[in-house]
Motif scaffolding. Structure first.
Motif, PDB file in Angstrom:
ATOM      1  N   ILE A 256       0.860  -1.177   0.000  1.00 40.81           N
ATOM      2  CA  ILE A 256       0.000   0.000   0.000  1.00 40.81           C
ATOM      3  C   ILE A 256       0.899   1.231   0.000  1.00 40.81           C
ATOM      4  N   GLN A 260      -1.943   6.368   0.760  1.00 43.77           N
ATOM      5  CA  GLN A 260      -3.139   5.610   1.136  1.00 43.77           C
ATOM      6  C   GLN A 260      -3.190   5.393   2.648  1.00 43.77           C
ATOM      7  N   ASN A 263      -4.280   8.611   4.178  1.00 39.46           N
ATOM      8  CA  ASN A 263      -5.711   8.842   3.964  1.00 39.46           C
ATOM      9  C   ASN A 263      -6.565   8.026   4.929  1.00 39.46           C
ATOM     10  N   THR A 264      -6.146   6.789   5.205  1.00 40.33           N
ATOM     11  CA  THR A 264      -6.913   5.967   6.149  1.00 40.33           C
ATOM     12  C   THR A 264      -6.829   6.548   7.553  1.00 40.33           C
TER      13      THR A 264
END
Length: 266
Positions: A256, A260, A263-264
């Motif tokens: 990942i 990302q 963002n999580t």
């Protein structure tokens, strides 16, 4: 082991032995004298510091020898010696059977301060065999020299190597966010790069390159989750040349991208 030569020299006055090198290992035993040795890593540049290793005290910036001390000089190192007084010196040139030995891959002379009794006993026996010159004196000298080195290895050289590897690991732990080149790091801790990578992996389970990468990845994950730093800032703090390199490496290892993950978190 191959015996290349044995020299037993007595100097009646202070002596300067001019710069020279050997194509083999050289074990030097100073019976009685004081002085120092300097050396060069190549014909172009002299070493800025003198270094010796001792299992108790580690690495120092000067190499001085005195009575009853033992020195091992690796092949192809330009070096010279200065003796401050009259002296007796025994020098034995030899080629180890295994080129993966610690002695063979050291980049600097190694001075042993805590093996005087072992060294003296074996040097006396070697000198006796050399003076007799019996039909098999070379084989006997090789046997005695092997035993001497084995005794040194048993009582100190392994701990010296382990200590240097621990110091190398500590250096990486403190500087992984900087640009580290294995080819430049290895000589700081006395090893050829390939041999350094080999023994580092044997001790820590990872090559130095992979260990550095893992340290950077671990630190990056921590910064992403625990700080508000931008990903560009994080990539720089972790030692990556730019964000693109950082992102590709992170995704390859974690599956990942760092963006990302960020963002999580948000």
């Amino acid at each position: 082991m191959k015996l290349n030569y044995v020299y037993i020299d007595t100097y009646r006055t202070p002596t300067h032995i001019q710069t020279h090198f050997h194509n083999c290992m050289e074990l030097v035993y100073y019976h009685h004298t004081t002085g120092y040795i300097t050396w060069k890593h190549s014909t172009q540049q002299a070493s800025n510091s003198l270094v010796f290793m001792d299992k108790e005290t580690g690495i120092y910036e000067q190499l001085d020898f005195s009575d009853n001390t033992l020195l091992i000089i690796p092949p192809n190192i330009l070096h010279d010696e200065k003796h401050f007084s009259s002296s007796k010196v025994t020098a034995i040139g030899f080629t180890p059977e295994k080129e993966n030995s610690f002695f063979f891959h050291s980049r600097n002379p190694i001075l042993f301060l805590d093996h005087k009794k072992i060294a003296y006993e074996y040097i006396c026996k070697i000198e006796k065999e050399y003076s007799k010159r019996s039909p098999f004196y070379q084989e006997m000298i090789c046997l005695l020299l092997n035993r001497c080195l084995a005794e040194i290895d048993k009582t100190g050289i392994s701990s010296t190597k382990d200590k240097l590897l621990e110091e190398t690991k500590h250096y990486i732990d403190e500087h992984f966010s900087h640009k580290i080149k294995i080819g430049e790091l290895a000589p700081q801790f006395f090893y050829c790069p390939d041999y350094f990578s080999k023994i580092f992996k044997e001790k820590f389970g990872l090559t130095p390159k992979v260990y550095i990468q893992e340290k950077r990845l671990e630190y990056a994950k921590k910064l992403i989750m625990e700080t508000e730093l931008t990903l560009n800032q994080i990539s720089e703090l972790c030692g990556f040349s730019d964000y693109i390199q950082f992102s590709k490496f992170y995704k390859k290892k974690e599956g990942i991208s760092p963006s990302q993950v960020r963002n999580t978190k948000e």
